[in-house]
Write a protein that holds these residues in place. Structure first.
Motif, mmCIF file in Angstrom:
data_model
loop_
_atom_site.group_PDB
_atom_site.id
_atom_site.type_symbol
_atom_site.label_atom_id
_atom_site.label_comp_id
_atom_site.label_asym_id
_atom_site.label_seq_id
_atom_site.Cartn_x
_atom_site.Cartn_y
_atom_site.Cartn_z
ATOM 1 N N UNK A 84 -1.304 79.954 -18.497
ATOM 2 C CA UNK A 84 -0.060 79.743 -17.756
ATOM 3 C C UNK A 84 -0.052 78.372 -17.101
ATOM 4 N N UNK A 85 -1.230 77.953 -16.661
ATOM 5 C CA UNK A 85 -1.320 76.626 -16.062
ATOM 6 C C UNK A 85 -1.181 75.532 -17.132
ATOM 7 N N UNK A 133 -4.217 83.305 -16.890
ATOM 8 C CA UNK A 133 -3.925 82.378 -15.788
ATOM 9 C C UNK A 133 -4.078 80.930 -16.255
ATOM 10 N N UNK A 134 -5.173 80.692 -16.957
ATOM 11 C CA UNK A 134 -5.449 79.319 -17.429
ATOM 12 C C UNK A 134 -4.357 78.858 -18.393
ATOM 13 N N UNK A 163 -7.261 88.409 -17.992
ATOM 14 C CA UNK A 163 -6.482 87.849 -16.885
ATOM 15 C C UNK A 163 -6.803 86.381 -16.655
ATOM 16 N N UNK A 164 -8.081 86.045 -16.693
ATOM 17 C CA UNK A 164 -8.470 84.668 -16.409
ATOM 18 C C UNK A 164 -7.923 83.719 -17.470
ATOM 19 N N UNK A 165 -8.062 84.117 -18.735
ATOM 20 C CA UNK A 165 -7.543 83.275 -19.815
ATOM 21 C C UNK A 165 -6.022 83.122 -19.669
ATOM 22 N N UNK A 185 -12.470 78.496 -16.659
ATOM 23 C CA UNK A 185 -11.697 77.320 -16.250
ATOM 24 C C UNK A 185 -12.424 76.015 -16.563
ATOM 25 N N UNK A 219 -8.662 85.273 -10.001
ATOM 26 C CA UNK A 219 -9.073 85.981 -11.231
ATOM 27 C C UNK A 219 -10.459 86.592 -11.071
ATOM 28 N N UNK A 257 1.801 80.564 -11.206
ATOM 29 C CA UNK A 257 1.252 81.515 -12.176
ATOM 30 C C UNK A 257 1.609 82.936 -11.750
#
Lengths: 428, 301
Positions: free
Chosen positions: A218-219, A215-216, A211-213, B267, B12, B145
């Motif tokens: 998508x940004x 989201x990143x 999920x985190x990857x 991030x 997240x 997002x």
């Protein structure tokens, strides 16, 4: 007089008896594959395939009249168990070994096979380093390596999406994920130096959540997202990406996704690039009308309930290499059962064919194997994506020359090199 | 990192932390009460995931309303706790409470290995993906997002409810009070008539059920395949050790730290994301060897 005749008859049969003893009762072959753990998604289909193939060979009379006898070792049990079992099988008289799937295991097995003086066919090893860092007498590879596979992927990408500007990578955090990106990025830098790498992510092997990857990504909105992941990792990544609409924004380049197509079902939409680690596809455009191919595919599907994926093809090449080497050695010898050295000599320049195109062995024992890539399409005929815009590349042009190191070699290619490649194209 | 990216990383991190907490809190409970480091907890997680996927697939193929996939999660958790966890405690663990800790570890590891093979036997080696529940809830757009509502809202809500539910159970109900009393001092609890065997059985069923619930909740978001239990048990042990053994609030805080740490690493410095949970564990244990919420064990005379 009668005794004399019997003694004479007995003496006459002696040479025959000696010849008969030379021919073994069976060709004993040890096969290592992941039968447990995450990589069993490759090992188990390969084992199923090996069993069907051995049965077919034996029904046809065996190799030079000698039946094939397979014994399996689980790579999932760990390197120590693997090497112990490997050694035990060889010491108990294995004539040849087919090892291994894991690149790490391949690097362990290669010197071990050399020490034990046993023919070892590397039937599924990805690492390009085996024959680049060492040379072996007993070790052969019946398929391509990561260098060929990544270069083919770059070539397909440049041919089909020539205008992309940005790329991000999401690979598993272990040797394959890192090495494959090293080759891919080196090739891209050489062939398209203007492309910007906007993100490099290496989530841990077996990660349950991307999920985190996502989201990143998508940004970042890269034009291309590369992932050389496989198995559950690839499935999860693509599924989660599709659920969140990332597959609609970026083009995914997935060099191992042929092995996941059926499981991904409708999650992998049309328009993404799929590789097959060789020319391995259940609907191979050059082979699908061949009777042997069709018969095998039907048998495999009947036995497993699934379409054949690339390890099945790799296994077919490993066994075909062994059979071809015995056949060639026996033919060269003329009569009598070939010795191990004669079989080894037969591997030089050997050509053999499994389920895909013919494969040849180079002088450094590296297999030269064609590469098939395509673009996913949800045609609706099957509940999963199939491939269209298929290209089959000539393996020789994509394989690092003998004596050179893959990352350095692909880094020395010139822009425009892709246009010089020999490619066969098929709509589907 | 601008505000948008900061908030994205926050979302997240919370979603991931929620899942980790749900699994780890069961392990914490079992250790807190029974003083057993249960390696088989990873198997309970995996079986919960497999069961949920199978039940949901059955519901979908039978043409039943897909919404039933949510009760399937609870059913799976109960089955894991009662049908799997209960007999294991009753038949096996009960015999080794007074044995050396290494034997306890070996026995639970053996259970883990056996259950791994059982999973392969029943569900095979190919990854299974069953995301009906997640699809039902759809997606929501936040800061340009897309997030799944399931991960962004449902998982954190379940984790918070679980935290407060467990606190209520342990502090306000009779069974919970008995568990707490036994945790504090087993010998004294037995002396005043508490049946420790029953407390242990109940605790193990609840703990195993929580692992099963974790697997059930994780199943729509991930591929279920051999090995998922091993991954989760390693992370759960990290949470339990960092929290302080047996500390439920500590497990919640640690899971949040790990989730956020991992998320911000992706991030800011993706190379470190694998290390982050363990760096947090090392950092905490260096400063507080007994864990965030743990207290040094009092020596009994």
């Amino acid at each position: 007089m009668k005794k004399l005749l019997m003694a004479t008859a007995a003496c006459m049969t002696l040479p025959l008896a000696a010849f008969a003893q030379d021919k073994p009762d069976a060709i004993k072959v040890g096969v290592t594959a992941f039968l447990t753990g995450p990589a069993s998604v490759f090992g188990v289909p390969a084992k199923d395939a090996a069993e069907i193939m051995a049965e077919q060979i034996n029904e046809a009379g065996g190799i030079q009249g000698v039946p094939l006898e397979l014994t399996f070792i689980d790579e999932g049990a760990g390197t120590e168990v693997l090497t112990t079992e490997y050694r035990r099988l060889v010491e108990n008289g294995a004539d040849a070994m087919l090892a291994a799937i894991s690149s790490g295991n391949c690097k362990t097995i290669a010197p071990l096979a050399e020490d034990l003086k046993v023919i070892n066919i590397m039937w599924d090893c990805g690492t390009q380093k085996i024959f680049e860092e060492d040379s072996y007498k007993y070790v052969f590879r019946s398929q391509a390596h990561a260098g060929t596979e990544m270069l083919a992927t770059v070539a397909y990408l440049l041919k089909t999406k020539p205008d992309f500007k940005t790329i991000a990578v999401v690979n598993q955090d272990y040797a394959w994920g890192r090495d494959s990106w090293d080759i891919f990025s080196a090739a891209l830098k050489a062939l398209r130096p203007d492309v910007e790498v906007v993100g490099e992510f290496f989530p841990k092997f077996g990660s349950p959540d991307f999920s985190t990857e996502i989201s990143r990504l998508q940004a970042l909105q890269p034009d291309i997202i590369l992932s050389t992941s496989w198995g559950g990792d690839l499935d999860t990544f693509v599924q989660q990406a599709a659920q969140r609409g990332l597959t609609e924004v970026s083009t995914f380049v997935l060099p191992l996704a042929e092995s996941s197509l059926e499981r991904l079902g409708s999650s992998l939409p049309s328009g993404h690039i799929v590789g097959a680690r060789g020319d391995h596809y259940w609907n191979h455009p050059e082979r699908r009308d061949d009777e042997d191919f069709k018969t095998f595919m039907a048998k495999f599907e009947e036995k497993t309930g699934n379409k054949a994926i690339y390890p099945v093809f790799h296994m077919s090449q490993g066994l075909a290499a062994l059979e071809a080497a015995y056949d060639k050695a026996a033919e060269t010898k003329g009569e009598g059962w070939p010795t191990e050295d004669e079989v080894i000599a037969a591997f030089a320049g050997l050509e053999f064919q499994g389920l895909g195109r013919p494969v040849t062995l180079r002088e450094d024992h590296q297999g030269i194997e064609a590469q098939l890539l395509g673009t996913s399409v949800q045609a609706g005929e099957l509940p999963f994506a199939t491939l269209e815009n298929i290209m089959i590349f000539d393996g020789a042009e994509l394989t690092t020359p003998v004596g050179e190191e893959s990352v350095a070699w692909v880094g020395s290619l010139q822009p425009g090199w892709v246009d010089t490649l020999t490619v066969e194209m098929y709509e589907n | 990192m601008n505000l948008t990216l900061f908030l994205l990383a926050l979302f997240d991190g919370i979603a991931y932390a929620a899942l980790v907490f749900i699994v780890a809190v069961g392990l914490t409970l079992i250790f807190g009460v029974m003083r057993i480091l249960n390696v088989a907890h990873g198997s309970f997680y995996a079986v919960g995931a497999y069961l949920t996927a199978s039940l949901t697939t059955f519901i979908v193929s039978a043409g039943l309303p897909p919404i039933f996939s949510f009760p399937c999660m609870l059913i799976s958790a109960v089955l894991v706790g009662a049908v799997l966890g209960g007999p294991i405690e009753w038949l096996l663990l009960r015999r080794i409470y007074h044995k050396p800790e290494v034997l306890q570890l070996l026995v639970t590891f053996a259970i883990f290995m056996i259950l791994e093979d059982v999973q392969r036997l029943v569900w095979g080696t190919q990854p299974i993906f069953q995301s009906t529940a997640l699809q039902l809830m759809g997606t929501v757009r936040a800061f340009s997002v897309n997030y799944t509502v399931y991960q962004l809202i449902l998982l954190p809500v379940v984790a918070v409810l679980l935290l407060f539910g467990l606190r209520f159970f342990l502090r306000r109900t009779l069974a919970g009070k008995l568990i707490t009393a036994t945790t504090e001092d087993r010998e004294a609890a037995q002396a005043i008539g508490i049946d420790a065997d029953k407390v242990f059985l109940l605790t193990f069923i609840v703990g195993a059920g929580l692992a099963g619930l974790g697997g059930a909740l994780a199943s729509p978001t991930t591929s279920i395949l051999p090995g998922i239990g091993a991954d989760m048990i390693v992370l759960s042990f990290a949470v339990v050790a960092t929290a302080g053994l047996g500390q439920i609030e500590g497990a919640a805080l640690t899971a949040l730290l790990i989730g956020l740490g991992r998320s911000f690493a992706v991030y800011v410095w993706p190379e470190t994301q694998v290390l982050v949970p363990y760096l947090i564990m090392v950092a905490v244990l260096l400063v507080r060897p007994e864990g965030l919420f743990g207290s040094p064990a009092a020596r009994k005379i």
